[in-house]
Design an enzyme around this catalytic site. Structure first.
Site, mmCIF file in Angstrom:
data_model
loop_
_atom_site.group_PDB
_atom_site.id
_atom_site.type_symbol
_atom_site.label_atom_id
_atom_site.label_comp_id
_atom_site.label_asym_id
_atom_site.label_seq_id
_atom_site.Cartn_x
_atom_site.Cartn_y
_atom_site.Cartn_z
ATOM 1 N NE ARG A 1 69.390 86.878 50.309
ATOM 2 C CZ ARG A 1 69.328 88.214 50.382
ATOM 3 N NH1 ARG A 1 69.682 88.951 49.338
ATOM 4 N NH2 ARG A 1 68.922 88.811 51.464
ATOM 5 C CB CYS B 1 48.829 87.002 45.309
ATOM 6 S SG CYS B 1 48.623 87.007 43.544
ATOM 7 C CG PHE C 1 53.884 82.928 37.056
ATOM 8 C CD1 PHE C 1 52.986 83.216 36.037
ATOM 9 C CD2 PHE C 1 53.914 81.643 37.579
ATOM 10 C CE1 PHE C 1 52.109 82.239 35.559
ATOM 11 C CE2 PHE C 1 53.051 80.666 37.102
ATOM 12 C CZ PHE C 1 52.145 80.956 36.099
ATOM 13 C CB ALA D 1 53.913 79.843 33.370
ATOM 14 C CG ASP E 1 56.385 87.416 33.480
ATOM 15 O OD1 ASP E 1 56.273 87.382 34.720
ATOM 16 O OD2 ASP E 1 55.539 87.964 32.731
ATOM 17 C CG ASP F 1 54.714 85.234 43.020
ATOM 18 O OD1 ASP F 1 53.559 85.100 43.483
ATOM 19 O OD2 ASP F 1 55.352 86.299 43.087
HETATM 20 N N1 SAH Z 1 57.129 86.897 41.198
HETATM 21 C C1 SAH Z 1 56.925 88.264 40.808
HETATM 22 C C2 SAH Z 1 55.476 88.651 40.709
HETATM 23 C C3 SAH Z 1 54.670 87.837 39.738
HETATM 24 S S1 SAH Z 1 53.234 88.639 39.229
HETATM 25 C C4 SAH Z 1 57.631 89.186 41.795
HETATM 26 O O1 SAH Z 1 57.886 88.774 42.909
HETATM 27 O O2 SAH Z 1 57.876 90.334 41.453
HETATM 28 C C5 SAH Z 1 52.633 87.564 38.023
HETATM 29 C C6 SAH Z 1 53.413 87.565 36.725
HETATM 30 O O3 SAH Z 1 52.876 86.512 35.938
HETATM 31 C C7 SAH Z 1 53.302 88.824 35.866
HETATM 32 O O4 SAH Z 1 54.588 89.307 35.604
HETATM 33 C C8 SAH Z 1 52.646 88.338 34.556
HETATM 34 O O5 SAH Z 1 53.204 88.935 33.408
HETATM 35 C C9 SAH Z 1 52.963 86.877 34.576
HETATM 36 N N2 SAH Z 1 52.044 85.990 33.867
HETATM 37 C C10 SAH Z 1 50.689 85.993 33.879
HETATM 38 N N3 SAH Z 1 50.201 84.942 33.191
HETATM 39 C C11 SAH Z 1 51.275 84.250 32.724
HETATM 40 C C12 SAH Z 1 51.430 83.057 31.962
HETATM 41 N N4 SAH Z 1 50.367 82.359 31.549
HETATM 42 N N5 SAH Z 1 52.664 82.630 31.702
HETATM 43 C C13 SAH Z 1 53.752 83.319 32.139
HETATM 44 N N6 SAH Z 1 53.668 84.446 32.862
HETATM 45 C C14 SAH Z 1 52.446 84.917 33.150
#
Ligand code: SAH
Length: 439
Positions: free
Chosen positions: A255, A383, A271, A323, A292, A343
């Site tokens: 932010r 992560c 994500f 994604a 997502d 992420d």
């Molecule tokens: N940025 C988020 C955490 C992300 S966790 C936060 O801070 O809360 C990873 C996320 O990626 C999950 O919600 C999962 O549903 C999504 N995900 C996994 N593979 C994906 C893909 N191929 N395309 C889009 N989203 C995906």
């Protein structure tokens, strides 16, 4: 038995002693316990807590009842020198997790567990204030309690017992006692982690709350606050224990960087899960799109958006998409953003998966870099413990070279301080977040 761990003054080196007197001229195999090889013993002496099953020379006696193995085992090196006491996981690759450098019994272990949980909670208290009523109260090895995770979401505590040796009523009771004394929660629930349950061979945890004893309706949902924003919580849904508390400080940093580099800008949160980054960015930007693949996550994100509407400046929309496909299509179509957050989930859950993971990181970052305007902001995370800082940075650098963009590193960020890194336990450093300005 004497409480050896209490008597030793802080700072004094741990004394090791043989389990039994060595017979003349021969190595000692302890009467009961685990013997580990030299490599594992050196690892423990350098401050690590894990022993892999491949480094275990013997375990005596073999448990009579495989369904109820001993929770605690004394651990010795091949010469019979005691290295301490470990939690034993008979079906895991990580067979032993040290809990004490001394020989301790069950009662001493429960006492130690209570003290460590108490200390972990006290260390988090300064992180809680009127803008933040959620945090990780205990983080497994980082708090010397291997497998024990406790997260606070407002009045709800979610407990995870992720190693076989913790799976007992006595451990649950000790945890509930300390958590009640320290944080007076409305409820304490236990939540399984399906992947670890399988690795550890754990039974299903109790479905009823650990506290209060009588089941009450509506205990499993609440609303919690992070950095002044409100989030919906459902103990029976979502990933991890429900939210990504480890990213809290990175949300706030995103932010602030966006306020500087992309004020009033268009941003993309890839994500986005339940909208953690997106909603923080929506406080300072004009338009935010969260992407997502999980519809259920986006439904919660929409709910979180509604909860915070009057605190947000931006138009926010959510897009259910893969994604990789979306970034490829949008970058080919020439879409432009002022800031992008990446992420992704842990691509590399094992060391062997690192190479493939790095290709994934490079691809995502390449696409994102192509869509950022000059001077734009890229926040890119990994992560996976197995992906090191240098790996992630090399993947982004290689993407920058392919995209013919120059990136300047503004910050290297880790997990929030309620997920501490212990230097002797490299696995505790898993979350990496690079903040980059793209020329
Ligand atoms: N940025 C988020 C955490 C992300 S966790 C936060 O801070 O809360 C990873 C996320 O990626 C999950 O919600 C999962 O549903 C999504 N995900 C996994 N593979 C994906 C893909 N191929 N395309 C889009 N989203 C995906």
């Amino acid at each position: 038995m004497a409480k050896a761990h209490k008597r030793r003054p802080p700072g004094e080196p741990v004394k090791t002693r043989p389990l039994s007197p060595p017979p003349e001229g021969s190595a000692v195999i302890p009467v009961s316990g685990a013997v580990i090889n030299r490599r594992a013993a050196e690892r423990l002496r350098s401050g690590h807590l894990w022993v892999y099953v491949s480094d275990v020379v013997s375990i005596t006696p073999r448990e009579a009842n495989a369904a109820h193995p001993q929770a605690l085992l004394p651990v010795a090196d091949a010469r019979g020198i005691l290295l301490g006491t470990a939690l034993y996981s008979p079906s895991s690759q990580i067979a032993l997790r040290m809990v004490s450098p001394h020989a301790i019994d069950d009662a001493e272990w429960l006492e130690l567990l209570s003290q460590r949980l108490h200390r972990a909670i006290v260390q988090r208290k300064s992180l809680l204030d009127e803008d933040n009523d959620a945090c990780r109260l205990c983080f497994s090895e980082a708090d010397q309690l291997p497998g024990l995770v406790a997260d606070k979401y407002a009045g709800l505590i979610i407990l995870q017992l992720l190693t076989k040796g913790l799976d007992s009523d006595a451990v649950r009771e000790a945890c509930v006692r300390v958590l009640r004394d320290e944080v007076s929660p409305a409820a304490i629930l236990e939540r399984p982690d399906p992947r670890i349950r399988e690795l550890e061979g754990l039974a299903n945890p109790p479905a009823a709350p650990l506290w209060p004893p009588a089941h009450q309706q509506g205990l499993a949902t609440t609303q919690f606050r992070l950095n002044g924003l409100d989030f919906h919580y459902d103990a029976n849904a979502g990933q991890k224990t429900g939210a990504f508390l480890d990213q809290r400080m990175n949300y706030a940093a995103a932010r602030e960087w966006a306020r500087k580099l992309a004020p009033d800008g268009r941003v993309l949160d890839v994500f986005c899960y339940q909208g953690g980054f997106a909603l923080h960015l929506a406080q300072v930007c004009r338009a935010v799109t969260g992407v997502d693949a999980s519809r259920a996550s986006l439904e919660v994100a929409e709910r979180n958006l509604a909860n915070n509407r009057d605190r947000l400046a931006a138009e926010v929309d959510w897009l259910e998409a893969d994604a990789f496909e979306l970034l490829r299509d949008w970058s080919d179509a020439g879409k432009v953003f002022d800031a992008i957050v990446l992420d992704p989930p842990a691509f590399a859950k094992t060391r062997r998966a690192v190479e493939g993971a790095l290709r994934g990181y490079k691809e995502l970052n390449l696409r994102a870099l192509r869509m950022l305007r000059p001077g734009g902001l890229l926040i890119t995370c990994s992560c996976s413990h197995h992906v090191e800082w240098s790996d992630l940075e090399a993947a982004v650098a290689s993407a920058a070279a392919d995209a013919s963009r120059r990136v300047r590193l503004l910050e290297r960020r880790g997990a929030a301080p309620d997920h501490p890194v212990v230097l002797n336990l490299p696995e505790t450093e898993y979350l990496k977040c690079l903040v980059l300005e793209v020329d």
